[in-house]
Write a protein that holds these residues in place. Structure first.
Motif, mmCIF file in Angstrom:
data_model
loop_
_atom_site.group_PDB
_atom_site.id
_atom_site.type_symbol
_atom_site.label_atom_id
_atom_site.label_comp_id
_atom_site.label_asym_id
_atom_site.label_seq_id
_atom_site.Cartn_x
_atom_site.Cartn_y
_atom_site.Cartn_z
ATOM 1 N N LEU A 113 1.018 -1.299 -0.100
ATOM 2 C CA LEU A 113 0.178 -0.134 0.055
ATOM 3 C C LEU A 113 0.757 1.274 -0.023
ATOM 4 O O LEU A 113 0.466 2.254 -0.926
ATOM 5 C CB LEU A 113 -0.919 -0.128 1.202
ATOM 6 N N HIS A 114 1.860 1.145 0.841
ATOM 7 C CA HIS A 114 2.753 2.325 1.005
ATOM 8 C C HIS A 114 3.455 2.466 -0.450
ATOM 9 O O HIS A 114 3.939 3.596 -0.663
ATOM 10 C CB HIS A 114 3.879 2.182 2.025
ATOM 11 N N GLU A 115 3.771 1.508 -1.240
ATOM 12 C CA GLU A 115 4.610 1.694 -2.568
ATOM 13 C C GLU A 115 3.583 1.507 -3.672
ATOM 14 O O GLU A 115 3.914 1.604 -4.757
ATOM 15 C CB GLU A 115 5.167 0.199 -2.781
ATOM 16 N N ASN A 116 2.424 2.055 -3.131
ATOM 17 C CA ASN A 116 1.342 2.265 -4.162
ATOM 18 C C ASN A 116 0.868 0.942 -5.207
ATOM 19 O O ASN A 116 0.501 1.135 -6.564
ATOM 20 C CB ASN A 116 1.687 3.487 -5.168
ATOM 21 N N ASP A 117 1.059 -0.211 -4.783
ATOM 22 C CA ASP A 117 0.846 -1.314 -5.468
ATOM 23 C C ASP A 117 -0.571 -1.918 -4.861
ATOM 24 O O ASP A 117 -0.483 -2.809 -4.239
ATOM 25 C CB ASP A 117 2.070 -2.527 -5.539
ATOM 26 N N ASN A 118 -1.536 -1.335 -5.281
ATOM 27 C CA ASN A 118 -3.027 -1.599 -4.685
ATOM 28 C C ASN A 118 -3.366 -3.076 -4.911
ATOM 29 O O ASN A 118 -4.021 -3.591 -4.038
ATOM 30 C CB ASN A 118 -4.087 -0.634 -5.065
ATOM 31 N N GLU A 119 -2.882 -3.808 -6.009
ATOM 32 C CA GLU A 119 -3.340 -5.010 -6.511
ATOM 33 C C GLU A 119 -2.965 -5.966 -5.467
ATOM 34 O O GLU A 119 -3.248 -6.669 -4.797
ATOM 35 C CB GLU A 119 -3.151 -5.249 -7.998
ATOM 36 N N LYS A 120 -1.385 -5.825 -5.146
ATOM 37 C CA LYS A 120 -0.793 -6.726 -4.044
ATOM 38 C C LYS A 120 -1.210 -6.569 -2.792
ATOM 39 O O LYS A 120 -1.310 -7.391 -1.784
ATOM 40 C CB LYS A 120 0.812 -6.660 -4.269
ATOM 41 N N ALA A 121 -1.531 -5.211 -2.480
ATOM 42 C CA ALA A 121 -2.119 -4.788 -1.209
ATOM 43 C C ALA A 121 -3.152 -5.468 -0.771
ATOM 44 O O ALA A 121 -3.309 -6.016 0.187
ATOM 45 C CB ALA A 121 -1.916 -3.306 -1.052
ATOM 46 N N ILE A 122 -3.966 -5.544 -1.750
ATOM 47 C CA ILE A 122 -5.481 -5.912 -1.578
ATOM 48 C C ILE A 122 -5.297 -7.576 -1.420
ATOM 49 O O ILE A 122 -5.735 -8.067 -0.514
ATOM 50 C CB ILE A 122 -6.606 -5.829 -2.614
ATOM 51 N N TYR A 123 -4.403 -8.067 -2.370
ATOM 52 C CA TYR A 123 -4.259 -9.635 -2.309
ATOM 53 C C TYR A 123 -3.779 -9.917 -0.902
ATOM 54 O O TYR A 123 -4.281 -10.760 -0.314
ATOM 55 C CB TYR A 123 -3.146 -10.041 -3.184
ATOM 56 N N TRP A 124 -2.745 -9.374 -0.373
ATOM 57 C CA TRP A 124 -2.327 -9.538 0.981
ATOM 58 C C TRP A 124 -3.104 -9.416 2.114
ATOM 59 O O TRP A 124 -3.143 -10.186 3.098
ATOM 60 C CB TRP A 124 -0.848 -9.044 1.148
ATOM 61 N N ALA A 125 -3.886 -8.250 2.174
ATOM 62 C CA ALA A 125 -4.818 -7.789 2.944
ATOM 63 C C ALA A 125 -6.050 -8.960 3.224
ATOM 64 O O ALA A 125 -6.305 -9.519 4.229
ATOM 65 C CB ALA A 125 -5.585 -6.689 2.641
ATOM 66 N N ARG A 126 -6.563 -9.575 2.132
ATOM 67 C CA ARG A 126 -7.423 -10.423 1.970
ATOM 68 C C ARG A 126 -6.673 -11.957 2.490
ATOM 69 O O ARG A 126 -7.455 -12.379 3.364
ATOM 70 C CB ARG A 126 -7.674 -10.933 0.522
ATOM 71 N N ARG A 127 -5.662 -12.036 2.236
ATOM 72 C CA ARG A 127 -4.906 -13.345 2.845
ATOM 73 C C ARG A 127 -4.947 -13.171 4.344
ATOM 74 O O ARG A 127 -4.907 -14.131 5.277
ATOM 75 C CB ARG A 127 -3.400 -13.589 2.107
#
Length: 144
Positions: free
Chosen positions: A111-125
């Motif tokens: 999220l801090h790196e502005n990679d929302n796709e990966k941020a959402i993936y890991w938040a869901r995990r």
């Protein structure tokens, strides 16, 4: 009742009247054995911050065998040692093994790196692993 059967009871009666504090018991304080682990006193610390080389090796072996907590401990050690590149590798490994806190931290990093796709993936995990803040982060990311 036979008189010999009363002997143990008589002995208990005598022992119960004798104060244990009157009997000098030699006591030598000993320090606990060295484990190589130095726990961080930070209130929100969840890993082992610093370890001896032997303990670090043991934790790495446990992690490679699939122990997600050990992988997170190794991440935490390298983070405390300011080795950010190694810390990131171990954080990713702990997250892949299913460590909820590692998944949450990874989501925050992306999220801090502005990679929302990966941020959402890991938040869901993280949420699916049962990490308490994971669900709130998913909600925040999916409904800005």
């Amino acid at each position: 009742m036979h008189p010999l059967h009363l002997a143990p009871l008589a002995m208990l009666l005598v022992l119960s009247t004798v104060s244990c504090t009157s009997i000098p018991i030699p006591y030598i304080a000993q320090s606990p054995p060295e484990t190589g682990i130095r726990y961080d006193d930070a209130p929100f610390s969840v890993g082992i911050r610093r370890m001896s080389d032997a303990e670090l090796h043991r934790q790495e072996s446990l992690a490679r065998a699939g122990d997600k907590r050990a992988a997170f401990n190794v991440y935490d050690h390298y983070w405390a040692e300011n080795d950010r590149a190694r810390a990131r590798q171990w954080l990713l490994f702990a997250a892949e093994l299913g460590h909820g806190s590692a998944q949450y931290i990874l989501a925050q990093n992306y999220l801090h790196e502005n990679d929302n796709e990966k941020a959402i993936y890991w938040a869901r995990r993280s949420r699916d692993s049962g990490y308490p803040n994971g669900a709130e982060l998913v909600q925040r990311l999916e409904n800005p």
